[in-house]
Design a protein around this motif. Structure first.
Motif, PDB file in Angstrom:
ATOM      1  N   PHE A 138       0.653  -1.403   0.309  1.00 31.19           N
ATOM      2  CA  PHE A 138      -0.013  -0.074   0.461  1.00 31.19           C
ATOM      3  C   PHE A 138       0.907   1.237  -0.148  1.00 31.19           C
ATOM      4  N   ASN A 139       1.868   1.356   0.876  1.00 29.32           N
ATOM      5  CA  ASN A 139       2.059   2.506   0.476  1.00 29.32           C
ATOM      6  C   ASN A 139       3.220   2.702  -0.655  1.00 29.32           C
ATOM      7  N   PHE A 140       3.644   1.279  -1.238  1.00 30.17           N
ATOM      8  CA  PHE A 140       3.924   1.581  -2.686  1.00 30.17           C
ATOM      9  C   PHE A 140       2.840   2.562  -3.531  1.00 30.17           C
ATOM     10  N   GLY A 141       2.197   1.892  -3.589  1.00 29.35           N
ATOM     11  CA  GLY A 141       0.433   2.030  -4.323  1.00 29.35           C
ATOM     12  C   GLY A 141       0.117   3.534  -4.211  1.00 29.35           C
ATOM     13  N   GLY A 142       0.851   3.839  -2.840  1.00 29.93           N
ATOM     14  CA  GLY A 142       0.026   5.493  -2.472  1.00 29.93           C
ATOM     15  C   GLY A 142       1.693   6.142  -2.991  1.00 29.93           C
ATOM     16  N   PHE A 143       2.185   5.831  -2.778  1.00 28.38           N
ATOM     17  CA  PHE A 143       4.284   6.324  -3.934  1.00 28.38           C
ATOM     18  C   PHE A 143       3.851   6.994  -5.161  1.00 28.38           C
ATOM     19  N   LYS A 144       2.961   5.182  -6.024  1.00 26.61           N
ATOM     20  CA  LYS A 144       2.272   6.068  -6.958  1.00 26.61           C
ATOM     21  C   LYS A 144       1.723   6.576  -7.903  1.00 26.61           C
ATOM     22  N   ASN A 145       0.525   7.214  -6.308  1.00 33.36           N
ATOM     23  CA  ASN A 145      -0.969   8.042  -6.320  1.00 33.36           C
ATOM     24  C   ASN A 145      -1.927   6.647  -6.969  1.00 33.36           C
ATOM     25  N   ASN A 146      -1.513   5.397  -6.707  1.00 35.51           N
ATOM     26  CA  ASN A 146      -2.868   4.525  -7.674  1.00 35.51           C
ATOM     27  C   ASN A 146      -3.969   4.106  -6.385  1.00 35.51           C
ATOM     28  N   PRO A 147      -4.724   4.108  -6.608  1.00 36.65           N
ATOM     29  CA  PRO A 147      -6.250   3.542  -6.353  1.00 36.65           C
ATOM     30  C   PRO A 147      -5.746   2.830  -5.242  1.00 36.65           C
ATOM     31  N   ILE A 148      -6.955   1.905  -4.322  1.00 33.59           N
ATOM     32  CA  ILE A 148      -6.426   0.986  -3.784  1.00 33.59           C
ATOM     33  C   ILE A 148      -6.772   0.039  -3.997  1.00 33.59           C
ATOM     34  N   TYR A 149      -8.607  -0.517  -4.311  1.00 35.52           N
ATOM     35  CA  TYR A 149      -9.167  -0.612  -4.879  1.00 35.52           C
ATOM     36  C   TYR A 149     -10.028  -0.167  -5.820  1.00 35.52           C
ATOM     37  N   ASP A 150     -10.652  -0.838  -7.320  1.00 35.67           N
ATOM     38  CA  ASP A 150     -11.480  -0.545  -7.780  1.00 35.67           C
ATOM     39  C   ASP A 150     -12.702  -1.544  -8.103  1.00 35.67           C
ATOM     40  N   PRO A 151     -13.614  -1.830  -8.247  1.00 35.91           N
ATOM     41  CA  PRO A 151     -14.624  -2.694  -7.277  1.00 35.91           C
ATOM     42  C   PRO A 151     -15.400  -3.299  -9.431  1.00 35.91           C
ATOM     43  N   SER A 152     -14.993  -2.547 -10.005  1.00 34.79           N
ATOM     44  CA  SER A 152     -15.068  -2.302 -11.622  1.00 34.79           C
ATOM     45  C   SER A 152     -13.841  -2.810 -12.245  1.00 34.79           C
ATOM     46  N   VAL A 153     -12.214  -3.089 -11.537  1.00 31.97           N
ATOM     47  CA  VAL A 153     -11.751  -3.097 -12.516  1.00 31.97           C
ATOM     48  C   VAL A 153     -11.638  -5.008 -11.479  1.00 31.97           C
ATOM     49  N   PRO A 154     -11.446  -6.004 -12.164  1.00 30.86           N
ATOM     50  CA  PRO A 154     -12.077  -7.583 -11.277  1.00 30.86           C
ATOM     51  C   PRO A 154      -9.971  -7.566 -10.621  1.00 30.86           C
ATOM     52  N   ALA A 155      -9.837  -7.506  -9.774  1.00 31.42           N
ATOM     53  CA  ALA A 155      -8.607  -8.380  -9.344  1.00 31.42           C
ATOM     54  C   ALA A 155      -8.054  -9.280  -9.259  1.00 31.42           C
ATOM     55  N   HIS A 156      -8.228 -10.144 -10.963  1.00 35.46           N
ATOM     56  CA  HIS A 156      -7.573 -11.328 -11.413  1.00 35.46           C
ATOM     57  C   HIS A 156      -6.607 -10.795 -12.200  1.00 35.46           C
ATOM     58  N   PRO A 157      -5.323 -11.332 -12.402  1.00 32.89           N
ATOM     59  CA  PRO A 157      -4.263 -11.443 -12.814  1.00 32.89           C
ATOM     60  C   PRO A 157      -4.905 -11.561 -14.721  1.00 32.89           C
ATOM     61  N   GLU A 158      -5.359 -11.913 -15.221  1.00 29.06           N
ATOM     62  CA  GLU A 158      -5.560 -11.753 -16.861  1.00 29.06           C
ATOM     63  C   GLU A 158      -6.265 -10.960 -16.410  1.00 29.06           C
ATOM     64  N   GLN A 159      -7.280 -10.839 -15.860  1.00 27.40           N
ATOM     65  CA  GLN A 159      -8.387  -8.974 -16.366  1.00 27.40           C
ATOM     66  C   GLN A 159      -7.844  -7.782 -16.173  1.00 27.40           C
ATOM     67  N   SER A 160      -6.927  -7.837 -14.946  1.00 22.69           N
ATOM     68  CA  SER A 160      -6.646  -6.976 -14.107  1.00 22.69           C
ATOM     69  C   SER A 160      -5.955  -5.526 -15.066  1.00 22.69           C
ATOM     70  N   LYS A 161      -5.565  -5.389 -16.247  1.00 23.31           N
ATOM     71  CA  LYS A 161      -4.649  -4.682 -16.897  1.00 23.31           C
ATOM     72  C   LYS A 161      -6.017  -3.932 -17.731  1.00 23.31           C
ATOM     73  N   LYS A 162      -7.743  -4.190 -17.487  1.00 24.95           N
ATOM     74  CA  LYS A 162      -8.212  -3.550 -18.702  1.00 24.95           C
ATOM     75  C   LYS A 162      -7.984  -2.060 -18.667  1.00 24.95           C
ATOM     76  N   ASP A 163      -8.490  -1.780 -17.839  1.00 27.50           N
ATOM     77  CA  ASP A 163      -8.706  -0.670 -17.369  1.00 27.50           C
ATOM     78  C   ASP A 163      -7.637   0.356 -17.320  1.00 27.50           C
ATOM     79  N   TYR A 164      -6.756   0.377 -16.588  1.00 26.57           N
ATOM     80  CA  TYR A 164      -5.683   0.428 -16.036  1.00 26.57           C
ATOM     81  C   TYR A 164      -3.938   0.203 -16.859  1.00 26.57           C
TER      82      TYR A 164
END
Ligand code: ADP
Ligand code: NI
Length: 217
Positions: A138-164
């Motif tokens: 979470f520190n690294f994600g914050g450092f990159k200004n990334n969202p914590i979680y986005d329920p519209s982006v499935p947190a599954h490896p194959e699908q996670s690259k869709k919108d980001y």
């Protein structure tokens, strides 16, 4: 110059070099990896001097923070080690470990293996797991200004690259892309046992995370 003095000089050099580092890749990360490595050494047959020096230098200039340049870290380590009393073959071994320790397996052209590399790699991977692993992520994600979680982006490896772009995907996705895969990548038996415990802790953390996200009290 004794081995103990080289190790002590290395600690000072690394601590000073990392004084402005991101919280998950700072001196305290190095100290935890070093402690992990010394623990693993108790049940492995390996050259402890090489393991100690390499674990201290393994993130001296992480390519993530240096425009993707994978040569800077090994080069910085080499310049430092040339000021120390260390046999040339040991110096080259330490550099090989630094080049190969990363999760992706390091340089694709390298098929370098050693027990000492296995230990440093396990020690580093253990620090990506469990409560510390969660904090670092979470520190690294914050450092990159990334969202914590986005329920519209499935947190599954194959699908996670869709919108980001991969480097900006929600931090929760990193658990599925990397952290939950690490327990099966440990080299030594003692690291496997520790990884299993830390893995299970992260699985229950994620379970609780989703419950709270969905409003469970
Ligand atoms: P390695 O040291 O094996 O190269 P990294 O430096 O890529 O591994 O990762 C170290 C830690 O940095 C990870 O365990 C994680 O906590 C954090 N990290 C790396 N990439 C990301 C990411 N995209 N999102 C969140 N955390 C990340
Ligand atoms: Ni590291």
């Amino acid at each position: 110059m004794s081995d103990a003095l080289v190790i002590s000089n290395t600690k000072n050099f690394v601590q000073d070099s990392l004084k402005d580092a991101e919280g998950g890749h700072d001196w305290f990360h190095i100290l935890r990896v070093y402690t992990n490595a010394k623990h693993l050494l108790k049940s492995e047959t390996a050259n402890s001097f090489i393991v100690e020096v390499a674990s201290l230098l393994h993130d001296i200039a992480d390519s993530k923070f240096h425009g993707g340049d994978e040569e800077i870290g090994p080069q910085k380590a080499r310049v430092f080690l040339e000021t120390q009393t260390i046999e040339q073959k040991d110096l080259e071994h330490v550099i090989k470990i630094i080049e190969n320790v990363s999760y992706k397996g390091g340089h694709s052209h390298s098929d370098f293996h050693s027990k000492e590399l296995e230990i440093v790699q396990d020690a580093d991977r253990l620090d990506a797991l469990g409560a510390i692993g969660i904090a670092r992520t979470f520190n690294f994600g914050g450092f990159k200004n990334n969202p914590i979680y986005d329920p519209s982006v499935p947190a599954h490896p194959e699908q996670s690259k869709k919108d980001y772009k991969k480097s900006n995907s929600p931090t929760i996705n990193h658990f599925y892309e990397k952290l939950l895969l690490l327990k099966d990548k440990m080299n030594t038996n003692s690291a496997k046992a520790i990884a299993e415990k830390r893995h299970n802790y992260m699985v229950s953390y994620l379970d609780q995370f989703y419950k709270e996200w969905h409003g469970e009290l």
